[in-house]
Design a protein around this motif. Sequence first.
Motif, PDB file in Angstrom:
ATOM      1  N   THR A  49       0.835  -1.203   0.000  1.00 60.49           N
ATOM      2  CA  THR A  49       0.000   0.000   0.000  1.00 60.49           C
ATOM      3  C   THR A  49       0.870   1.253   0.000  1.00 60.49           C
ATOM      4  OG1 THR A  49      -1.818  -1.145   1.090  1.00 60.49           O
ATOM      5  CG2 THR A  49      -1.759   1.247   1.308  1.00 60.49           C
ATOM      6  N   GLN A  89      -7.165   1.068  -0.295  1.00 60.31           N
ATOM      7  CA  GLN A  89      -7.451  -0.098   0.544  1.00 60.31           C
ATOM      8  C   GLN A  89      -8.490   0.256   1.595  1.00 60.31           C
ATOM      9  OE1 GLN A  89      -4.008  -1.935   2.308  1.00 60.31           O
ATOM     10  NE2 GLN A  89      -5.188  -3.476   3.355  1.00 60.31           N
ATOM     11  N   ASP A 160      -6.147  -1.193  -4.912  1.00 51.28           N
ATOM     12  CA  ASP A 160      -5.496  -1.773  -3.736  1.00 51.28           C
ATOM     13  C   ASP A 160      -6.470  -2.749  -3.082  1.00 51.28           C
ATOM     14  OD1 ASP A 160      -3.836  -2.377  -1.666  1.00 51.28           O
ATOM     15  OD2 ASP A 160      -3.483  -0.301  -1.041  1.00 51.28           O
ATOM     16  N   GLU A 161      -6.227  -4.028  -3.287  1.00 49.51           N
ATOM     17  CA  GLU A 161      -7.086  -5.102  -2.797  1.00 49.51           C
ATOM     18  C   GLU A 161      -8.450  -5.021  -3.456  1.00 49.51           C
ATOM     19  OE1 GLU A 161      -6.701  -6.326   1.148  1.00 49.51           O
ATOM     20  OE2 GLU A 161      -4.542  -6.014   1.125  1.00 49.51           O
TER      21      GLU A 161
HETATM   22 MG   LIG Z   1      -2.126  -2.754   1.957  1.00 53.08          MG
END
Ligand SMILES: [Mg+2]
Lengths: 307, 261
Positions: A49, A89, A160-161
């Motif tokens: 991240t 995220q 992010d994810e």
């Molecule tokens: Mg992360």
Amino acid sequence: MSPTSAGPIVEVSGLYKSYGGRTVVDGVSFTVEEGEIFGVLGPNGAGKTTTVECVEGLRTPDAGRVRVAGLDPVAEHDRVTRVLGVQLQQSELQAKLTVREALELYASFAPHPADWRPLAERLGLDSRLGTRFAKLSGGQKQRLFIALALIGDPRVVVLDELTTGLDPRARRDTWQLIEDVRASGVTVLLVTHFMEEAQRLCDRIAVIDKGRLAALDTPQGLIRRSAGATVLSFTPSAPLDEDALAALPGLASVTHKDGRLTLSGTDETVDAVLTLLARRRVTAHQLRVTDATLDDAFLDLTETSTP
Amino acid sequence: MSSAPTPTTPARRAGTLVHPGVLRTEIRLFRREPGALFWIVCFPALLLAILGSIPSFREHDEALGGLRLVDTYVPVTVLLGMILGGLQAMPQVLTGYRERGILRRMSTTPVRPAALLLAHMVVFAGAALVSALLALLLGRLAFGVRLPAQGFGYALALLLAVAAALALGSLVSALTPTSRIAGAVGSAVLFPMMFCAGLWVPVQSMPDLLARIVGWTPFGAAAQALNGAAAGHWPGWSHLGVLAAWTVLLTAGAARWFRWE
Ligand SMILES: [Mg+2]
Ligand SMILES: Nc1ncnc2c1ncn2[C@@H]1O[C@H](COP(=O)(O)OP(=O)(O)OP(=O)(O)O)[C@@H](O)[C@H]1O
């Protein structure tokens, strides 16, 4: 703006970032070509991240060079926001903002917004348009943020994810959406913990471990590169002696369980095992030879202890 | 609550600080907050109505220069909405926007997160002005309180007071990490501010020394400026100056300490 058609669209070189004297990103370098889906894998706390948020211009690197479409994400933040779509995220929206209002609002920010209606439909949000953000389920919030990342019709999108919190069907629908987005020429930088996702979507993957780049390759390349790229398992009709097994070329691991033998290694290992079996006149019942998965490669490439 | 679809118009300019879509959104969201609406917009007028319905509040008093108590409470209720909103509603919202990553999410778009803060402040200022207007109108229509004789001076003092309330609220938000702490700090500052504005004892009835001390606070100065303008004089540069100085000081503090995440 001078969109550089030659050269990588995302460039990270020698990136360092530390918090309170602890280095969390330690000299990471990679480039992403236009139209590529580039994955970032790594254990929790590896610095994924932090790395992608340096690309987004949300964090300022301590050292190193980051460029998005030739622009500095910190110094030229405003121009970078016009080419970059972002799904963080972790983030939230105003509790009482409805899905429709959020989509319309974020579309209005972009110089050339995409039509939000088909996007909402593909992400299964069309029945939730009047629902306030606070009343959405976790997966619905996630889908809304995916929509908001794509709504500005960006050249590069950082996710992010991507599918954390999505049910299996939504996850597959989202993968298809990302493939379609890429087919239209968008570059995708994707952080994920799902190996299946990385294997299906990514052209290349950077594995980050403890802030360092542990490997950078295609999914197949990573698997091939891992010590036990091929897995062979069978139930031998008679026991094989340990010494003979240990002498096998390219062997990465041996396990015995309930009379069943599982060996991992290279293609050479497989050949040698077959020869050994023939020589000892041992029959291999229920013989299976499989490629190792990205999971195996991942575990192999990253150390077991996480910070 | 309107759910009419608005056309998706592209943002006009780069790095926009004022964005019509953000402003429209914040107006909508404000209208979905019944608590804030009540305390900022309705409560001051309601309080004036209750006070004005007490017979003794409508008797002329020599000590007040022939004014009635209800006359002296009009400026107080004019200031009450902005004090309540500036210390109870606004800092919690702004701190919450930061705490929950809403500003951060917005900073990845071409619109700057400052546009969101600014839009919220504009909405809040509008509500405070509506509240002030309601109190003035109610005083005039229900209790025959004369409208300010020095209208321009009154408006100027009012706008400065709103600016001070905005600045004070922003400073509270800048200094508090969570919206719960923002609420607590806001409440702690709220009572002295309401006292200075004259909620318990209107400034005209305060002992001389107290009135002079209170005149150095933002809302004490605002109350005295409004009183002066209501009676028909120019509000007095000292009071306006005190208000302006507070606004500059508080704004500088807020700008200095505000964190985006
Ligand atoms: Mg992360
Ligand atoms: N703002 C911050 N202040 C202090 N430390 C931080 C900050 N952000 C990240 N870290 C630390 O940096 C390290 C890397 O964090 P990061 O969020 O980049 O990990 P990640 O790879 O994304 O992990 P995950 O898979 O859990 O999301 C962690 O040890 C974290 O504690």
